[in-house]
Structure formats: structure tokens, C-alpha cells
Design a protein around this motif. Structure first.
Motif, PDB file in Angstrom:
ATOM      1  N   GLY A  81      -1.790 -22.255 -54.702  1.00  0.00           N
ATOM      2  CA  GLY A  81      -2.261 -21.771 -53.420  1.00  0.00           C
ATOM      3  C   GLY A  81      -1.145 -21.676 -52.419  1.00  0.00           C
ATOM      4  O   GLY A  81       0.033 -21.870 -52.751  1.00  0.00           O
ATOM      5  N   LEU A  82      -1.531 -21.405 -51.191  1.00  0.00           N
ATOM      6  CA  LEU A  82      -0.588 -21.319 -50.081  1.00  0.00           C
ATOM      7  C   LEU A  82      -0.696 -22.588 -49.255  1.00  0.00           C
ATOM      8  O   LEU A  82      -1.792 -22.920 -48.773  1.00  0.00           O
ATOM      9  CB  LEU A  82      -0.910 -20.086 -49.221  1.00  0.00           C
ATOM     10  CG  LEU A  82      -0.158 -19.951 -47.897  1.00  0.00           C
ATOM     11  CD1 LEU A  82       1.339 -19.801 -48.142  1.00  0.00           C
ATOM     12  CD2 LEU A  82      -0.698 -18.780 -47.102  1.00  0.00           C
ATOM     13  N   VAL A  83       0.413 -23.303 -49.130  1.00  0.00           N
ATOM     14  CA  VAL A  83       0.426 -24.540 -48.355  1.00  0.00           C
ATOM     15  C   VAL A  83       1.636 -24.555 -47.443  1.00  0.00           C
ATOM     16  O   VAL A  83       2.581 -23.792 -47.632  1.00  0.00           O
ATOM     17  CB  VAL A  83       0.453 -25.776 -49.273  1.00  0.00           C
ATOM     18  CG1 VAL A  83      -0.810 -25.864 -50.110  1.00  0.00           C
ATOM     19  CG2 VAL A  83       1.696 -25.787 -50.142  1.00  0.00           C
ATOM     20  N   GLN A  84       1.584 -25.457 -46.482  1.00  0.00           N
ATOM     21  CA  GLN A  84       2.714 -25.621 -45.573  1.00  0.00           C
ATOM     22  C   GLN A  84       3.679 -26.664 -46.125  1.00  0.00           C
ATOM     23  O   GLN A  84       3.286 -27.509 -46.945  1.00  0.00           O
ATOM     24  CB  GLN A  84       2.215 -26.047 -44.196  1.00  0.00           C
ATOM     25  CG  GLN A  84       1.376 -24.988 -43.500  1.00  0.00           C
ATOM     26  CD  GLN A  84       1.058 -25.358 -42.062  1.00  0.00           C
ATOM     27  OE1 GLN A  84       1.190 -26.502 -41.651  1.00  0.00           O
ATOM     28  NE2 GLN A  84       0.653 -24.367 -41.278  1.00  0.00           N
ATOM     29  N   PRO A  85       4.920 -26.614 -45.710  1.00  0.00           N
ATOM     30  CA  PRO A  85       5.874 -27.640 -46.152  1.00  0.00           C
ATOM     31  C   PRO A  85       5.346 -29.037 -45.861  1.00  0.00           C
ATOM     32  O   PRO A  85       4.766 -29.281 -44.800  1.00  0.00           O
ATOM     33  CB  PRO A  85       7.120 -27.327 -45.329  1.00  0.00           C
ATOM     34  CG  PRO A  85       7.026 -25.867 -45.059  1.00  0.00           C
ATOM     35  CD  PRO A  85       5.557 -25.592 -44.853  1.00  0.00           C
ATOM     36  N   GLY A  86       5.541 -29.930 -46.829  1.00  0.00           N
ATOM     37  CA  GLY A  86       5.081 -31.301 -46.698  1.00  0.00           C
ATOM     38  C   GLY A  86       3.697 -31.557 -47.261  1.00  0.00           C
ATOM     39  O   GLY A  86       3.307 -32.722 -47.438  1.00  0.00           O
ATOM     40  N   GLU A  87       2.964 -30.510 -47.551  1.00  0.00           N
ATOM     41  CA  GLU A  87       1.623 -30.675 -48.108  1.00  0.00           C
ATOM     42  C   GLU A  87       1.672 -30.856 -49.620  1.00  0.00           C
ATOM     43  O   GLU A  87       2.738 -30.832 -50.227  1.00  0.00           O
ATOM     44  CB  GLU A  87       0.752 -29.491 -47.708  1.00  0.00           C
ATOM     45  CG  GLU A  87       0.484 -29.427 -46.208  1.00  0.00           C
ATOM     46  CD  GLU A  87      -0.499 -28.333 -45.830  1.00  0.00           C
ATOM     47  OE1 GLU A  87      -1.094 -28.443 -44.741  1.00  0.00           O
ATOM     48  OE2 GLU A  87      -0.668 -27.380 -46.606  1.00  0.00           O
ATOM     49  N   SER A  88       0.479 -31.042 -50.208  1.00  0.00           N
ATOM     50  CA  SER A  88       0.379 -31.345 -51.642  1.00  0.00           C
ATOM     51  C   SER A  88      -0.540 -30.365 -52.353  1.00  0.00           C
ATOM     52  O   SER A  88      -1.414 -29.757 -51.739  1.00  0.00           O
ATOM     53  CB  SER A  88      -0.165 -32.759 -51.847  1.00  0.00           C
ATOM     54  OG  SER A  88       0.676 -33.728 -51.249  1.00  0.00           O
ATOM     55  N   LEU A  89      -0.316 -30.243 -53.653  1.00  0.00           N
ATOM     56  CA  LEU A  89      -1.198 -29.484 -54.540  1.00  0.00           C
ATOM     57  C   LEU A  89      -1.263 -30.200 -55.873  1.00  0.00           C
ATOM     58  O   LEU A  89      -0.310 -30.889 -56.262  1.00  0.00           O
ATOM     59  CB  LEU A  89      -0.667 -28.063 -54.764  1.00  0.00           C
ATOM     60  CG  LEU A  89      -0.886 -27.009 -53.682  1.00  0.00           C
ATOM     61  CD1 LEU A  89      -0.149 -25.730 -54.050  1.00  0.00           C
ATOM     62  CD2 LEU A  89      -2.368 -26.725 -53.492  1.00  0.00           C
ATOM     63  N   ARG A  90      -2.364 -29.990 -56.564  1.00  0.00           N
ATOM     64  CA  ARG A  90      -2.500 -30.525 -57.926  1.00  0.00           C
ATOM     65  C   ARG A  90      -2.816 -29.369 -58.849  1.00  0.00           C
ATOM     66  O   ARG A  90      -3.859 -28.718 -58.712  1.00  0.00           O
ATOM     67  CB  ARG A  90      -3.602 -31.575 -58.011  1.00  0.00           C
ATOM     68  CG  ARG A  90      -3.698 -32.250 -59.378  1.00  0.00           C
ATOM     69  CD  ARG A  90      -4.779 -33.303 -59.368  1.00  0.00           C
ATOM     70  NE  ARG A  90      -4.781 -34.116 -60.577  1.00  0.00           N
ATOM     71  CZ  ARG A  90      -5.809 -34.209 -61.411  1.00  0.00           C
ATOM     72  NH1 ARG A  90      -6.907 -33.523 -61.158  1.00  0.00           N
ATOM     73  NH2 ARG A  90      -5.743 -34.981 -62.476  1.00  0.00           N
TER      74      ARG A  90
ATOM     75  N   ASN B 228       3.740 -33.319 -54.425  1.00  0.00           N
ATOM     76  CA  ASN B 228       3.694 -33.833 -53.056  1.00  0.00           C
ATOM     77  C   ASN B 228       4.931 -33.392 -52.285  1.00  0.00           C
ATOM     78  O   ASN B 228       5.952 -33.036 -52.875  1.00  0.00           O
ATOM     79  CB  ASN B 228       3.615 -35.362 -53.074  1.00  0.00           C
ATOM     80  CG  ASN B 228       2.365 -35.875 -53.744  1.00  0.00           C
ATOM     81  OD1 ASN B 228       1.303 -35.237 -53.690  1.00  0.00           O
ATOM     82  ND2 ASN B 228       2.470 -37.032 -54.375  1.00  0.00           N
ATOM     83  N   ASN B 229       4.824 -33.459 -50.976  1.00  0.00           N
ATOM     84  CA  ASN B 229       5.948 -33.101 -50.116  1.00  0.00           C
ATOM     85  C   ASN B 229       6.577 -31.770 -50.543  1.00  0.00           C
ATOM     86  O   ASN B 229       7.791 -31.677 -50.753  1.00  0.00           O
ATOM     87  CB  ASN B 229       7.006 -34.208 -50.145  1.00  0.00           C
ATOM     88  CG  ASN B 229       8.081 -34.017 -49.105  1.00  0.00           C
ATOM     89  OD1 ASN B 229       7.875 -33.324 -48.099  1.00  0.00           O
ATOM     90  ND2 ASN B 229       9.235 -34.619 -49.333  1.00  0.00           N
ATOM     91  N   LEU B 230       5.737 -30.771 -50.646  1.00  0.00           N
ATOM     92  CA  LEU B 230       6.203 -29.477 -51.123  1.00  0.00           C
ATOM     93  C   LEU B 230       7.185 -28.844 -50.149  1.00  0.00           C
ATOM     94  O   LEU B 230       7.082 -29.013 -48.920  1.00  0.00           O
ATOM     95  CB  LEU B 230       5.021 -28.546 -51.361  1.00  0.00           C
ATOM     96  CG  LEU B 230       4.266 -28.825 -52.669  1.00  0.00           C
ATOM     97  CD1 LEU B 230       2.871 -28.228 -52.635  1.00  0.00           C
ATOM     98  CD2 LEU B 230       5.051 -28.295 -53.851  1.00  0.00           C
ATOM     99  N   LYS B 231       8.143 -28.119 -50.707  1.00  0.00           N
ATOM    100  CA  LYS B 231       9.189 -27.462 -49.929  1.00  0.00           C
ATOM    101  C   LYS B 231       9.148 -25.959 -50.192  1.00  0.00           C
ATOM    102  O   LYS B 231       8.666 -25.531 -51.247  1.00  0.00           O
ATOM    103  CB  LYS B 231      10.555 -28.008 -50.340  1.00  0.00           C
ATOM    104  CG  LYS B 231      10.694 -29.510 -50.190  1.00  0.00           C
ATOM    105  CD  LYS B 231      12.045 -29.987 -50.690  1.00  0.00           C
ATOM    106  CE  LYS B 231      12.184 -31.491 -50.542  1.00  0.00           C
ATOM    107  NZ  LYS B 231      13.516 -31.975 -50.994  1.00  0.00           N
ATOM    108  N   PRO B 232       9.665 -25.166 -49.270  1.00  0.00           N
ATOM    109  CA  PRO B 232       9.679 -23.706 -49.493  1.00  0.00           C
ATOM    110  C   PRO B 232      10.340 -23.322 -50.819  1.00  0.00           C
ATOM    111  O   PRO B 232       9.909 -22.361 -51.461  1.00  0.00           O
ATOM    112  CB  PRO B 232      10.465 -23.186 -48.292  1.00  0.00           C
ATOM    113  CG  PRO B 232      10.190 -24.184 -47.219  1.00  0.00           C
ATOM    114  CD  PRO B 232      10.132 -25.509 -47.923  1.00  0.00           C
ATOM    115  N   GLU B 233      11.343 -24.071 -51.244  1.00  0.00           N
ATOM    116  CA  GLU B 233      12.018 -23.744 -52.500  1.00  0.00           C
ATOM    117  C   GLU B 233      11.179 -24.046 -53.736  1.00  0.00           C
ATOM    118  O   GLU B 233      11.576 -23.726 -54.850  1.00  0.00           O
ATOM    119  CB  GLU B 233      13.371 -24.467 -52.593  1.00  0.00           C
ATOM    120  CG  GLU B 233      13.309 -25.957 -52.337  1.00  0.00           C
ATOM    121  CD  GLU B 233      13.665 -26.321 -50.904  1.00  0.00           C
ATOM    122  OE1 GLU B 233      13.204 -25.616 -49.973  1.00  0.00           O
ATOM    123  OE2 GLU B 233      14.384 -27.325 -50.723  1.00  0.00           O
ATOM    124  N   ASP B 234      10.021 -24.665 -53.551  1.00  0.00           N
ATOM    125  CA  ASP B 234       9.100 -24.881 -54.666  1.00  0.00           C
ATOM    126  C   ASP B 234       8.235 -23.647 -54.921  1.00  0.00           C
ATOM    127  O   ASP B 234       7.474 -23.617 -55.896  1.00  0.00           O
ATOM    128  CB  ASP B 234       8.185 -26.074 -54.389  1.00  0.00           C
ATOM    129  CG  ASP B 234       8.936 -27.381 -54.303  1.00  0.00           C
ATOM    130  OD1 ASP B 234       8.608 -28.205 -53.426  1.00  0.00           O
ATOM    131  OD2 ASP B 234       9.856 -27.593 -55.128  1.00  0.00           O
TER     132      ASP B 234
END
Length: 115
Positions: free
Chosen positions: A10-19, A83-89
Motif C-alpha cells: 500500500g501507500l504509507v508515509q515514512p515511519g509507518e508500518s506494513l505487513r 517497520n519504520n518504512l523509508k522512501p527507499e523501501d
């Protein structure tokens, strides 16, 4: 033929999490070391995390400490907690065997990290 189906992106903001989840059509996870890969536009596919049948894990340096791979043999599924997703992810995330002859690739799941 084994079918792999990835979901959870999905679309998340930096620092958010996805599973992310990866489901297989057969009981392949009980006998195979599995991995999550990702492919960003214009870049080569890279292995980001792997898990052995015994549960030992390995991570790419870029995700170490932020991503956790796990498996559930009973559900024929492999997961990637990010966790702690970054734009480079930002990339399409796919699962497959960690080595050897790979299964047919699934469609993957898109992860976009953007503010």
C-alpha cells in the motif's frame, strides 16, 4: 505448479508500518528456505529477507532492524513485517525460494513510501 500470491502492500508515509503476506498453493514452506525480494523501478531485484525451514533468518543490511520475516507452515504462508518504512523501501515486493531453482514469480505487491 506452485502459485505464489503476495498481498498487503500500500501507500504509507515514512515511519509507518506494513505487513506483507505470501500464500502458496502447496505446502512448499515446510521444505523450502523462503525469501522476500523487492524490485524498484530501474533497479535489479534484491533479496531483502530469508527464513530457513528451521526458522533462522537473514536480512539485507538496508532493512536489518526494521523488517522481520516469519513463516506459518500450517497456513502455507510467509510474512514480512516492515517497520519504520523509508522512501527507499518503495518497490514491488515478491516472495520465492531463497536459492536454487525459483518458482514462477507471482505478481508481487506494491509498497510506496511517500509523504
Amino acid at each position: 505448479q506452485v502459485q505464489l500470491v503476495e498481498s498487503g502492500g500500500g501507500l504509507v508515509q515514512p515511519g509507518e508500518s506494513l505487513r506483507l503476506s505470501c500464500a502458496a498453493s502447496g505446502s512448499i514452506f515446510k521444505i523450502n528456505e523462503m525469501a522476500w525480494y523487492r524490485q524498484a523501478p530501474g533497479k535489479q531485484r534484491e533479496l531483502v529477507a530469508s527464513i530457513t525451514v528451521g526458522g533462522s533468518t537473514n536480512y539485507a543490511d538496508s532493512v536489518k532492524g526494521r523488517f522481520t520475516i516469519s513463516r506459518d507452515g500450517a497456513k502455507n504462508s510467509v510474512y514480512l513485517q516492515m517497520n519504520n518504512l523509508k522512501p527507499e523501501d518503495t518497490a514491488v515486493y515478491l516472495c520465492n525460494r531463497a536459492s536454487g531453482v525459483l518458482f514462477k514469480w507471482g505478481q508481487g505487491t506494491q509498497v510506496t513510501v511517500s509523504s
